[in-house]
Design a protein around this motif. Structure first.
Motif: not given
Length: 72
Positions: A1-3, A17-26
């Motif tokens: 899991m991403i922190k 995440i759970d085998g799926t690529e996700v674009a995450v912005f903080k």
């Protein structure tokens, strides 16, 4: 899991995440997650660190860090 600590403030990153690529912005301390698929051709966007945008390598569209279309 991403922190939250995995991504610097006002930066994006592609994570799995759970085998799926996700674009995450903080943004400050909030993480926002988006699909990596560009809505035009479905190519996976990439984070452009110098412009702080999500860029589509297939046709050059650019999306703001929060996902809104910037140009393309």
């Amino acid at each position: 899991m991403i922190k939250k600590s995995d991504i610097s403030s006002n930066k994006g990153k592609i994570v799995t995440i759970d085998g799926t690529e996700v674009a995450v912005f903080k943004n400050d301390e909030t993480l926002m997650a988006f699909s990596t698929a560009c809505p035009h051709l479905g190519c996976s966007v990439e984070w452009n660190d110098s412009e702080n945008t999500w860029d589509c390598p297939c046709h050059g569209s650019r999306f703001e860090a929060r996902g809104a279309l910037k140009n393309g």
